[in-house]
Design a protein around this motif. Structure first.
Motif, short mmCIF file in Angstrom:
data_model
loop_
_atom_site.label_atom_id
_atom_site.label_comp_id
_atom_site.label_asym_id
_atom_site.label_seq_id
_atom_site.Cartn_x
_atom_site.Cartn_y
_atom_site.Cartn_z
N TYR A 185 1.28 -0.41 -6.76
CA TYR A 185 1.75 -0.73 -5.35
C TYR A 185 0.95 -1.90 -5.03
O TYR A 185 1.54 -3.03 -4.52
CB TYR A 185 1.66 0.48 -4.37
CG TYR A 185 1.77 0.15 -2.93
CD1 TYR A 185 2.84 -0.38 -2.35
CD2 TYR A 185 0.69 0.21 -2.03
CE1 TYR A 185 3.16 -0.89 -1.07
CE2 TYR A 185 0.56 -0.33 -0.75
CZ TYR A 185 2.30 -0.74 -0.16
OH TYR A 185 2.22 -1.22 1.09
N THR A 186 -0.28 -1.83 -5.08
CA THR A 186 -1.29 -2.93 -4.47
C THR A 186 -0.98 -4.27 -5.33
O THR A 186 -0.83 -5.44 -4.82
CB THR A 186 -2.63 -2.69 -4.67
OG1 THR A 186 -2.96 -2.09 -5.91
CG2 THR A 186 -2.86 -1.51 -3.67
N TYR A 187 -0.63 -4.35 -6.60
CA TYR A 187 -0.43 -5.35 -7.43
C TYR A 187 0.98 -5.97 -6.92
O TYR A 187 0.99 -7.06 -6.78
CB TYR A 187 -0.15 -5.05 -9.09
CG TYR A 187 -1.40 -5.43 -9.62
CD1 TYR A 187 -2.61 -4.61 -9.31
CD2 TYR A 187 -1.66 -6.45 -10.78
CE1 TYR A 187 -3.78 -4.91 -10.15
CE2 TYR A 187 -2.82 -6.61 -11.28
CZ TYR A 187 -3.82 -5.70 -11.06
OH TYR A 187 -5.19 -6.02 -11.70
N PHE A 188 1.92 -5.06 -6.63
CA PHE A 188 2.94 -5.48 -6.47
C PHE A 188 3.21 -6.16 -4.74
O PHE A 188 3.77 -7.41 -4.67
CB PHE A 188 4.00 -4.24 -6.41
CG PHE A 188 5.62 -4.53 -5.93
CD1 PHE A 188 6.40 -5.43 -6.92
CD2 PHE A 188 6.23 -4.36 -4.79
CE1 PHE A 188 7.80 -5.88 -6.48
CE2 PHE A 188 7.32 -4.73 -4.52
CZ PHE A 188 8.23 -5.42 -5.46
N VAL A 189 2.27 -5.68 -4.04
CA VAL A 189 2.49 -6.07 -2.71
C VAL A 189 1.60 -7.63 -2.70
O VAL A 189 1.89 -8.69 -2.18
CB VAL A 189 1.47 -5.41 -1.78
CG1 VAL A 189 1.04 -6.19 -0.50
CG2 VAL A 189 2.16 -4.00 -1.43
N LYS A 190 0.77 -7.68 -3.56
CA LYS A 190 -0.26 -8.90 -3.85
C LYS A 190 0.69 -10.04 -4.42
O LYS A 190 0.62 -11.12 -3.92
CB LYS A 190 -1.57 -8.64 -4.49
CG LYS A 190 -2.41 -9.80 -4.56
CD LYS A 190 -3.79 -9.44 -5.23
CE LYS A 190 -4.67 -10.64 -5.27
NZ LYS A 190 -5.28 -11.14 -3.96
N TYR A 191 1.22 -9.77 -5.66
CA TYR A 191 1.83 -10.80 -6.61
C TYR A 191 2.97 -10.92 -6.16
O TYR A 191 3.86 -11.89 -6.73
CB TYR A 191 1.42 -10.69 -7.91
CG TYR A 191 0.00 -10.48 -8.14
CD1 TYR A 191 -0.88 -11.64 -7.82
CD2 TYR A 191 -0.83 -9.36 -8.63
CE1 TYR A 191 -2.27 -11.88 -8.23
CE2 TYR A 191 -2.20 -9.43 -8.80
CZ TYR A 191 -2.96 -10.46 -8.66
OH TYR A 191 -4.23 -10.52 -8.76
N GLY A 192 3.89 -9.84 -5.69
CA GLY A 192 5.54 -10.01 -5.49
C GLY A 192 6.07 -9.88 -6.72
O GLY A 192 7.43 -10.10 -6.87
N ILE A 193 5.60 -9.34 -7.74
CA ILE A 193 6.11 -9.13 -9.09
C ILE A 193 5.46 -7.78 -9.78
O ILE A 193 4.45 -7.68 -9.64
CB ILE A 193 6.04 -10.32 -10.03
CG1 ILE A 193 6.69 -10.24 -11.39
CG2 ILE A 193 4.47 -10.55 -10.29
CD1 ILE A 193 7.01 -11.59 -12.00
N ARG A 194 6.40 -7.19 -10.80
CA ARG A 194 5.57 -6.04 -11.17
C ARG A 194 5.88 -6.13 -12.89
O ARG A 194 6.99 -6.08 -13.17
CB ARG A 194 6.40 -4.84 -10.60
CG ARG A 194 5.74 -3.50 -11.38
CD ARG A 194 6.13 -2.31 -10.53
NE ARG A 194 5.40 -1.04 -11.26
CZ ARG A 194 5.84 0.08 -10.95
NH1 ARG A 194 6.73 0.50 -10.13
NH2 ARG A 194 5.33 1.06 -11.73
N ALA B 246 -2.47 1.12 -9.51
CA ALA B 246 -2.51 0.00 -8.80
C ALA B 246 -1.00 -0.71 -8.67
O ALA B 246 -0.81 -1.64 -8.25
CB ALA B 246 -3.41 -1.13 -9.46
#
Lengths: 375, 375, 375, 375
Positions: free
Chosen positions: D109-118, D107
């Motif tokens: 990539y999808t978390y990064f796209v959604k939340y803008g933070i990793r 997840a």
């Protein structure tokens, strides 16, 4: 049935009892990328703590908050934020001798009837300590609101029949009763001392104002901003009334007195227009048809006198016998000053949640594909 | 965001606009096997209709209800109950000339800002006609409550500064203002006529009482019975304040005055005990710690004066110009009498929902396997 | 307990029974300013209707939709949209002789045990006619999705052991089984006719694809996009399985086979970048960690054979006696072709709701004060 | 938007990240008076921990649970139960070198796209460690279910193409893969070792059975028991498919094969009847029309191969560059055995919640005034 969550998009879930191991709150739905530290939260918790005030409980509630999740390298991640506050200065011994008696004005009886079990230590879940989680979550909401230019301010408007006649927001934190009127503050403090020395307690009125709220918040016809504010504030222990704007005074008014007339306010800073819509009066308290109108949101709440008093009262016990009771312990003779940060927190939570709820037209840019990705 | 549903287990969803084709409500979660006919609902709708009263709007709202689903052979089935009321006497012509102007005190401006579109015909969704669905659903809730011996009664307590001094429930439906005090009713009617002839309107206070409510209803700490009542009533258009029991008066009281002392009431009809717990006073309004205590639940709401008045007012239009406006049309000069059935309905819905929410111990027989099947 | 609503921001509530007066749906939370007419909805309802197909029920379901609220001058207003479909061709007589017998494979027994009452006319609320409301609401969701470039396409992938080997989306509406493979469609139709002439029915698999979905939709850890899709589709009658992407086939794969490798796709149309992230394979079905990844969302559902068959079956009746039963009536021998529009509708509703749920950083412009007002 | 709560009456809210300070869960709506200790919960957490198995991650997850609220003197009080599990053996160093690269199948990539933070440390919130809270809450649900005679059992049915051919529930906890077939277990273990030594991973199928569930659970048409089970299980990381009863196999069946015929089973222990309704087969998996029918509820879930593999894979990084990656760290080569307690927990939570949702007729004794008070 589950009843310890509040909010839809920005949702809080609180837990913990007065004399249990700890209290806390989960904030679910906090937007990511918000700067957040324990200090941001601690400052609000410190307002709620009794401190060294001469009119509050001598109980020491240091209430140190620990952020357990949802923050990475100083920023929120979008994951749920878990906040923990350990109970430290717990002394349940004073409750031993009244463990079987229902304290008048308290939730002892109703909790016992509902759940069939009694946590007699300081009221358990029904205690005012439950508000620790609300205040911690409210601190996060306030940070979001500040980014949008929204400010929440609460103060003690009235204690007994003593009412503030001046509203000077700079005075609030300068006196122990959080009254915006310096002179009245003194009278309130004297009154509270007198009541306390008599083993009694006293009620009052707290006012909360939200300024800078954009028009358009509120989801009719049930999730109106006014309705959610009413629920949020009425859910605080000791609150028996909520009014918005003119409130109960509007019962006395004519329509021609109560309606807030509109006009165009000269407004140089907005290039797209020569002015903006404004209201001559604010009897509506900033909410029309359950939706914010851009004016200050003004709410008053009725705070009942603290139920725990050391005067002798008649009551019954869990065996169905009539008994007499004196509630010892370290109680606030007037809870208004400590309700202020709690009321501010609930107001902040409602407005944050509605800010995030305010979904708009499918043609609006915010609904276009988000494209915050890489490519 | 969706905001037109209320309740968790007994959940209503209302829809419809003032001058649209129809209005209605879906009741989802109504228990099965309840006797239900259109007459049961019509009787409540008729109370809400302006009727032939000399103090209400001359608009004809026959409001005939049709049950479209959820009832089979006169009994509820557990499926959602859809109730439909067609709009008949719709006259939008009077709204043509003010279609671009925001009426002061109305939701015109806030709806326009929020949704970017204006249904100028009678206020659209923000109209008081929206309450038709609430009253229809409330009629069903009342039927359930009656089976449990719970009764909901509302009345006009105050109009302007005229206050009922006697509470005789038998008087309520005998006068046009729904006042429980015959003599006061006359004065209220005279006052309303005077205000109306002046092109103005006036506010008031409505009180609602729920008697026979068992102790134990309410789900702390957010879904307290008091909090949900506050939300339910504040969600009604024109309501600007809610108080429970002593309400704002409790600000003036000492703890020793405000606490309701408990005693054992002699009570022959219950074999398992010689008496039951009762309260000497009811400042709590039947709710302690957010949970019902078995006493009457007593709630007052502040009703603002009707915003639509024919006096000249200053306002602005959708183009950002200052304008003057007189709101013609057929408006109630005082909405209190017609708020009464709406407030009763919302109270009935909240209490029904909480009655069904009141889940109990896993050892309680009601949680044993249901076994209402065949074998 | 209330269970007839779906969605959080874009929320639908359906109602109505197979042989009741009408069926319908309330859509609450539809954004304002969307062009919407009855024709937009009718076109989807017509797909659901049995029509003149030789493999469907001969029941005439004209299913004319009426918009009762929420639309003004051709545009949505943000108020709830009430859609009504009257039942016309209702013939309950065939159900008379089996009114006391539980049909095997049907919900007759479970509804009776749960609710203690039986609406024997065509299954009442448990009938497939309940999906009329879903399809009507789905039509509105599809309109919103189209504005964002999102397309939902469903088709019959398999009937019995006959599987489409070509996926040509242009073929779907050209044959009675909605199969994207012309040659396979003929075989499926022959199979269904054979089964029907035998008084039997047959199952199959429907596939639904959502293309153009932006990355970022889904709210972990419980309201994942995958979880809500699974609930949405499993809530349709006759559905017994849901899989996303490789689904159950992934049980057979190694990680090195199942992981979808990523690369940068040359992409001239986006000025802000030289390329965008893409996946070489789509075993994930467009969802990773419960959040859309920008690839097609691919879902398969298992459709059980229609329970109503005219073959003799053994059962029991409401008196607890063993009985034999033949279910007469006008039933679809294979429900797959008519499940297609229903599955598309539910997919459209889930994705619309999640599109609106996808709230973002507090620093994002969409959270700035809305400013769509006048000044 | 808030997405970390599950359930309506018995509601859980989980929080915590893989390498954060702690993880936990709030259980809100647990009935009072349930005996509950930390040992009750620890036993389930121990099942979830990797332990000393030769086919699991060598990560030490001692996962000691602490009850922070909601329990008084060994019994639940009806207040929210807060459970805390501190992270101990956290080693984030291995994630440093891949902190900018999106791991295929994860997840990231999808978390990064959604939340803008990793949060790159072990996947953050998207990690399988998130299930600790689910298992802890499931332990409480299981205690309630046992009081009602309901038992939840899960096991590994298939790994790769190796399928259990015998279902002996006594074998499950005797082997490291939780397979109910001793001989197959050996083959599965050999397969996993082979795959692991190859730097790869493998998928499988887990089956969960709930026995003793009374008929009547489920709230059509959206909150069907089947729909909520599908959501609950699909919300677990790595799950790509859910089927109930015959599931996808039902696509191949005729109605006459798939319908479960009913009969009256001789049943001496129930005095009010000579027998009870039973089914000859269980293709329905215990659910008809979304409501439990009294038979075993049988659910299969597709578990994808663990995404973290040490084989070289192609991917991209957060700067939009193509990269190669090997995921080092301590990963399970097959997650099925550890999914078993998680799937059981989610099943237990759904059934407990629906048991409490199953509100019945207004004439039923459980809806009479509670009367658990004193008088």
């Amino acid at each position: 049935m589950a009843g310890n969550s509040f909010g839809r998009i920005f949702k809080i879930t609180t837990w913990g009892e007065s004399h249990g191991k700890a209290l806390g709150v989960i904030i679910d739905g906090c937007p990511p990328m918000l700067d957040l530290s324990e200090d941001d939260i601690q400052v609000e918790l410190d307002k709620r703590a009794p401190g060294n005030s001469e009119v509050a409980s001598p109980r020491k509630e240091t209430d140190k908050v620990e952020i357990l999740s949802g923050v990475f390298e100083g920023k929120t991640t979008g994951a749920p934020i878990s906040l923990l506050i350990r109970n430290i200065d717990v002394d349940s011994s004073k409750y031993e001798k009244i463990k079987d008696i229902f304290r008048p004005g308290h939730a002892d009886y109703t909790y016992f009837v509902k759940y069939g079990i009694r946590d007699h230590r300081g009221g358990g879940r029904s205690s005012g300590r439950e508000t620790v989680g609300r205040v911690a979550a409210g601190a996060v909401a306030k940070k979001i609101l500040r980014l949008k230019g929204i400010k929440i301010t609460g103060y003690t408007k009235q204690i007994g029949d003593i009412t503030a006649s001046v509203i000077d927001l700079n005075e609030i934190e300068k006196n122990d009763v959080r009254c915006p009127d310096k002179n009245t503050a003194h009278k309130m403090i004297e009154k509270i001392k007198e009541v306390r020395s008599d083993g009694d307690s006293i009620g009052g009125i707290v006012e909360v104002i939200a300024s800078g709220v954009p028009p358009g918040l509120g989801e009719p016809v049930f999730d109106k901003l006014s309705a959610d504010i009413a629920k949020a504030l009425m859910s605080i222990g000791a609150i028996k009334g909520v009014e918005i704007g003119a409130g109960f005074k509007s019962a006395l008014l004519l329509g021609s007195q109560n309606n807030d007339e509109m006009y165009i306010k000269a407004c140089g800073e907005r290039s797209e227009s020569n002015g903006k819509i404004a209201f001559k009066t604010n009897n509506s308290g900033g909410i029309l048809g359950g939706i914010s109108n851009g004016d200050d949101i003004v709410v008053k709440i009725a705070v009942k006198p603290t139920a725990s008093i050391s005067k002798l009262q008649r009551s019954v016990d869990i065996h169905g016998k009539e008994r007499e009771i004196r509630v010892e312990g370290r109680h606030d003779p007037c809870i208004c000053p400590r309700i202020v940060p709690v009321a501010e927190a609930m107001m902040a939570i409602v407005i944050t949640d509605h800010l995030l709820r305010n979904i708009i037209s499918p043609h609006h840019p915010s609904l276009s594909p988000m494209g915050r990705g890489l490519g």
